[in-house]
Write a protein that holds these residues in place. Structure first.
Motif, mmCIF file in Angstrom:
data_model
loop_
_atom_site.group_PDB
_atom_site.id
_atom_site.type_symbol
_atom_site.label_atom_id
_atom_site.label_comp_id
_atom_site.label_asym_id
_atom_site.label_seq_id
_atom_site.Cartn_x
_atom_site.Cartn_y
_atom_site.Cartn_z
ATOM 1 N N GLU A 1 0.844 -1.189 0.000
ATOM 2 C CA GLU A 1 0.000 0.000 0.000
ATOM 3 C C GLU A 1 0.885 1.248 0.000
ATOM 4 O O GLU A 1 2.018 1.227 0.472
ATOM 5 C CB GLU A 1 -0.920 -0.003 1.217
ATOM 6 C CG GLU A 1 -1.905 -1.160 1.222
ATOM 7 C CD GLU A 1 -2.811 -1.126 2.431
ATOM 8 O OE1 GLU A 1 -2.680 -0.188 3.237
ATOM 9 O OE2 GLU A 1 -3.653 -2.039 2.556
ATOM 10 N N GLY A 2 0.348 2.334 -0.500
ATOM 11 C CA GLY A 2 1.109 3.576 -0.534
ATOM 12 C C GLY A 2 1.867 3.732 -1.843
ATOM 13 O O GLY A 2 1.448 3.249 -2.894
ATOM 14 N N GLU A 3 3.030 4.394 -1.770
ATOM 15 C CA GLU A 3 3.831 4.659 -2.959
ATOM 16 C C GLU A 3 4.375 3.363 -3.552
ATOM 17 O O GLU A 3 4.736 2.440 -2.817
ATOM 18 C CB GLU A 3 4.997 5.590 -2.608
ATOM 19 C CG GLU A 3 4.561 6.977 -2.173
ATOM 20 C CD GLU A 3 3.906 7.742 -3.310
ATOM 21 O OE1 GLU A 3 4.274 7.507 -4.486
ATOM 22 O OE2 GLU A 3 3.018 8.556 -3.024
ATOM 23 N N PRO A 4 4.445 3.276 -4.894
ATOM 24 C CA PRO A 4 4.959 2.058 -5.521
ATOM 25 C C PRO A 4 6.435 1.836 -5.204
ATOM 26 O O PRO A 4 7.232 2.773 -5.163
ATOM 27 C CB PRO A 4 4.732 2.299 -7.013
ATOM 28 C CG PRO A 4 4.587 3.769 -7.175
ATOM 29 C CD PRO A 4 3.995 4.272 -5.896
ATOM 30 N N VAL A 5 6.795 0.566 -4.992
ATOM 31 C CA VAL A 5 8.171 0.163 -4.704
ATOM 32 C C VAL A 5 8.536 -0.957 -5.671
ATOM 33 O O VAL A 5 7.760 -1.887 -5.877
ATOM 34 C CB VAL A 5 8.323 -0.315 -3.248
ATOM 35 C CG1 VAL A 5 9.741 -0.822 -2.991
ATOM 36 C CG2 VAL A 5 7.982 0.794 -2.277
ATOM 37 N N PRO B 1 12.043 2.672 -4.162
ATOM 38 C CA PRO B 1 10.775 3.417 -4.142
ATOM 39 C C PRO B 1 10.718 4.359 -5.345
ATOM 40 O O PRO B 1 11.677 5.103 -5.613
ATOM 41 C CB PRO B 1 10.834 4.184 -2.819
ATOM 42 C CG PRO B 1 11.893 3.502 -2.004
ATOM 43 C CD PRO B 1 12.873 2.955 -2.974
ATOM 44 N N ALA B 2 9.619 4.322 -6.069
ATOM 45 C CA ALA B 2 9.505 5.143 -7.279
ATOM 46 C C ALA B 2 9.630 6.625 -6.951
ATOM 47 O O ALA B 2 10.178 7.400 -7.747
ATOM 48 C CB ALA B 2 8.178 4.854 -7.973
ATOM 49 N N LEU C 1 9.216 5.749 -16.058
ATOM 50 C CA LEU C 1 8.969 4.524 -16.815
ATOM 51 C C LEU C 1 7.634 3.893 -16.438
ATOM 52 O O LEU C 1 6.902 3.393 -17.301
ATOM 53 C CB LEU C 1 10.100 3.519 -16.579
ATOM 54 C CG LEU C 1 11.455 3.854 -17.217
ATOM 55 C CD1 LEU C 1 12.501 2.831 -16.805
ATOM 56 C CD2 LEU C 1 11.347 3.906 -18.750
ATOM 57 N N LEU C 2 7.297 3.911 -15.147
ATOM 58 C CA LEU C 2 6.008 3.358 -14.727
ATOM 59 C C LEU C 2 4.844 4.118 -15.338
ATOM 60 O O LEU C 2 3.807 3.531 -15.672
ATOM 61 C CB LEU C 2 5.906 3.386 -13.198
ATOM 62 C CG LEU C 2 6.625 2.283 -12.420
ATOM 63 C CD1 LEU C 2 6.528 2.551 -10.934
ATOM 64 C CD2 LEU C 2 6.037 0.916 -12.741
ATOM 65 N N GLU C 3 5.012 5.434 -15.475
ATOM 66 C CA GLU C 3 3.929 6.266 -16.007
ATOM 67 C C GLU C 3 3.839 6.223 -17.520
ATOM 68 O O GLU C 3 2.814 6.604 -18.102
ATOM 69 C CB GLU C 3 4.121 7.715 -15.537
ATOM 70 C CG GLU C 3 4.001 7.877 -14.024
ATOM 71 C CD GLU C 3 4.513 9.235 -13.552
ATOM 72 O OE1 GLU C 3 5.001 10.011 -14.424
ATOM 73 O OE2 GLU C 3 4.439 9.522 -12.343
ATOM 74 N N SER C 4 4.921 5.796 -18.179
ATOM 75 C CA SER C 4 4.919 5.777 -19.648
ATOM 76 C C SER C 4 4.033 4.645 -20.147
ATOM 77 O O SER C 4 3.899 3.615 -19.504
ATOM 78 C CB SER C 4 6.348 5.607 -20.173
ATOM 79 O OG SER C 4 6.823 4.319 -19.864
ATOM 80 N N GLY C 5 3.463 4.841 -21.306
ATOM 81 C CA GLY C 5 2.586 3.814 -21.849
ATOM 82 C C GLY C 5 3.346 2.657 -22.445
ATOM 83 O O GLY C 5 3.141 1.496 -22.086
ATOM 84 N N ASP C 6 4.247 2.962 -23.392
ATOM 85 C CA ASP C 6 4.973 1.921 -24.120
ATOM 86 C C ASP C 6 6.464 1.954 -23.858
ATOM 87 O O ASP C 6 7.232 1.309 -24.572
ATOM 88 C CB ASP C 6 4.719 2.070 -25.627
ATOM 89 C CG ASP C 6 3.236 1.960 -25.959
ATOM 90 O OD1 ASP C 6 2.573 1.083 -25.365
ATOM 91 O OD2 ASP C 6 2.750 2.752 -26.791
ATOM 92 N N GLY C 7 6.891 2.705 -22.872
ATOM 93 C CA GLY C 7 8.312 2.796 -22.575
ATOM 94 C C GLY C 7 8.923 4.045 -23.177
ATOM 95 O O GLY C 7 8.302 4.733 -24.003
ATOM 96 N N LEU C 8 10.159 4.353 -22.782
ATOM 97 C CA LEU C 8 10.835 5.539 -23.307
ATOM 98 C C LEU C 8 12.342 5.383 -23.146
ATOM 99 O O LEU C 8 12.823 4.544 -22.396
ATOM 100 C CB LEU C 8 10.336 6.803 -22.605
ATOM 101 C CG LEU C 8 10.401 6.876 -21.069
ATOM 102 C CD1 LEU C 8 11.740 7.378 -20.596
ATOM 103 C CD2 LEU C 8 9.307 7.806 -20.539
#
Length: 528
Positions: free
Chosen positions: A32-36, A55-56, A65-72
């Motif tokens: 739970e909380g911020e992604p790790v 921790p992200a 990278l987590l927020e990107s759709g197809d990577g960057l």
């Protein structure tokens, strides 16, 4: 092949598609909380990276990278700190400028984690277009999905095997008897069975508390789910976490494989905590947390699992007195005794003893291949006159012995075989049975609900040994006076045998482990 080895094979295949100096597979932890993110496999990174958590929020590149759709792909002058700086394998000095790219990985429509690719050459990924990166993502996602399927099947197989070993096997026996005490007990069971209330089953040793638990489960809404039993008296404190909650491989020395705990096995069903009064205090605290929250966390695992378990507890101890003596937690007692059920002793059930004897004769008849085992009128009267300190279990064993004796005396040729009083052998050790000291120190007939754990100390042992065990009971209650007698008897026995525990236990008619437990309860110093 382990999961980690299969993931390393996937990364090796990725490096065959994309030239890079390091590749990492990071899994998003279900917290739970911020992604790790935690690396589950690395290729080209130092092994210490596998012990890191990222921790992200503290690593902007991973968060992007987590927020990107197809990577960057990050520009060389992006100015964002790299989480792997100093972690490249065989890297002699830190090089600040390099090429970096990655993409999120999805399994079953959810983000599973990330793949990251790093190169010391800032132009290493100039020729890696979106199509090649998409091919890398598809390769990894297919491999991860296959690995998850393998792991799920392995867990299911292990759980089914563990369940087959731990599930309470339903015996064909019923709660026989038409005495008022048994009629009331069956009515109470049927009243509470359909609810999910925690039930505390009280009664002396041998009264059939397990049968009460089976009836509660069979008449509940969970009857199609497993009834799992754990014997708390045989639960070492060092292994309590593993037995109750399971563990992950590597959680401690000797944990060579994942293990499913009893709470997970009983998920959706019923868990019987037999001999719950024997639990050590530290284990009681851990059990209380699970009963309060319904959350189970395996030692060595970050995953918290919610379980739906109906808890039944059974004991032959007076838990209220154990609470008063500081040997049982008051909060756990109140958590377990939401609906207490007292199982009557056999001596309180009148002519039920004959119905039970008939049932045991039927079982022995089939087991021995005998014809028509019957109680003679004199044997029936003898059974009714006995006070049954060992309750139903004593009756069961007595009938088994009597059936063998009667069969040996009469042979198999007759149309029926009569069980006579001499076959019952009720006079054998009768004085010991009637006056056997119990776990709580009392002798003879007990108050309803008081525990019974017979210890076969012959009444005249001390007289034979010439030992003065006279007790000044002035001002003492029955329990305290009996404990004082037991303490003096045991101390004298240990002196007679030069401190030899095994010899003293044999004289007491007990096995060594129970003898040792009694010494500890009475506060007797253990001989060196």
């Amino acid at each position: 092949m382990t999961t980690e080895a299969r993931f390393r094979q996937l990364l090796a295949a990725v490096r065959g598609l994309v030239r890079c100096d390091a590749a990492a597979l990071l899994r998003l932890l279900p917290e739970e909380g911020e992604p790790v993110l935690q690396p589950v496999a690395v290729d080209g990174l130092a092994e210490e990276a596998l012990g890191r958590r990222f921790p992200a929020a503290a690593h902007p590149r991973l968060a992007r990278l987590l927020e990107s759709g197809d990577g960057l792909r990050f520009a060389a002058d992006a100015g964002l700190p790299d989480p792997y700086d100093g972690l490249l394998e065989h890297q002699q000095e830190l090089e600040a400028v390099h090429d970096c790219m990655g993409a999120p990985l999805r399994v079953d429509g959810r983000v599973w984690g990330l793949v990251t690719l790093d190169a010391l050459d800032p132009h290493a990924f100039d020729e890696v277009g979106p199509q090649r990166l998409a091919a890398v993502v598809r390769l990894l996602e297919a491999g991860i999905a296959a690995e998850d399927t393998i792991a799920t099947l392995a867990r299911r197989a292990a759980q089914e095997q563990a369940l087959a070993r731990a599930v309470r096997r339903h015996s064909p026996r019923e709660l026989l008897g038409r005495s008022p005490a048994m009629v009331r007990l069956r009515a109470e069971i049927d009243t509470v069975a359909a609810s999910d209330l925690t039930v505390l089953i009280l009664g002396e040793t041998g009264v059939g508390k397990e049968l009460v638990a089976e009836r509660l489960h069979a008449r509940s809404t969970r009857q199609d789910r497993p009834l799992v039993q754990i014997n708390c008296a045989a639960l070492p404190e060092t292994l309590a976490d593993s037995e109750l909650f399971g563990h992950k491989r590597g959680a401690f020395t000797g944990a060579v494989a994942d293990r499913v705990g009893k709470f997970e096995l009983a998920d959706g069903g019923t868990l019987l905590l037999d001999e719950v009064g024997e639990l050590p205090l530290p284990v009681q605290a851990k059990l209380l947390r699970v009963l309060q929250s319904g959350d189970v966390q395996r030692p060595g695992s970050d995953r918290v699992q919610r379980v739906d378990v109906r808890v039944l507890a059974a004991t032959n101890r007076d838990l209220r007195e154990e609470v008063a003596r500081g040997r049982f937690r008051a909060d756990l007692y109140h958590r377990l005794s939401v609906y207490p059920l007292r199982v009557p002793a056999l001596r309180e059930r009148g002519r039920d003893v004959l119905a039970l004897a008939g049932s045991f004769l039927e079982e022995n008849q089939h087991r021995l291949g005998a014809r028509n085992l019957r109680l003679s009128p004199a044997a029936s009267q003898a059974l009714l006159a006995h006070d049954w300190p060992g309750n139903v279990r004593e009756l069961e064993h007595l009938i088994s012995r009597a059936a063998l004796r009667a069969l040996a005396a009469a042979g198999r040729a007759g149309r029926w075989i009569a069980i006579e009083p001499e076959h019952l052998g009720l006079g054998e050790g009768a004085s010991v049975a009637r006056h056997a000291p119990t776990d709580d120190g009392t002798r003879g007939v007990r108050e309803p609900g008081m525990p019974r754990d017979p210890i076969a100390l012959p009444v005249d042992t001390t007289a034979d040994a010439g030992v003065d065990t006279a007790v000044d009971a002035t001002g003492l209650g029955l329990r305290a006076a009996t404990e004082q007698f037991q303490r003096r008897w045991i101390e004298d026995a240990l002196r007679r045998h030069g401190g030899a525990m095994a010899a003293a236990a044999r004289e007491a008619g007990m096995d060594r482990s129970n003898f040792l437990r009694l010494l500890r309860r009475l506060g007797i110093a253990l001989p060196r």
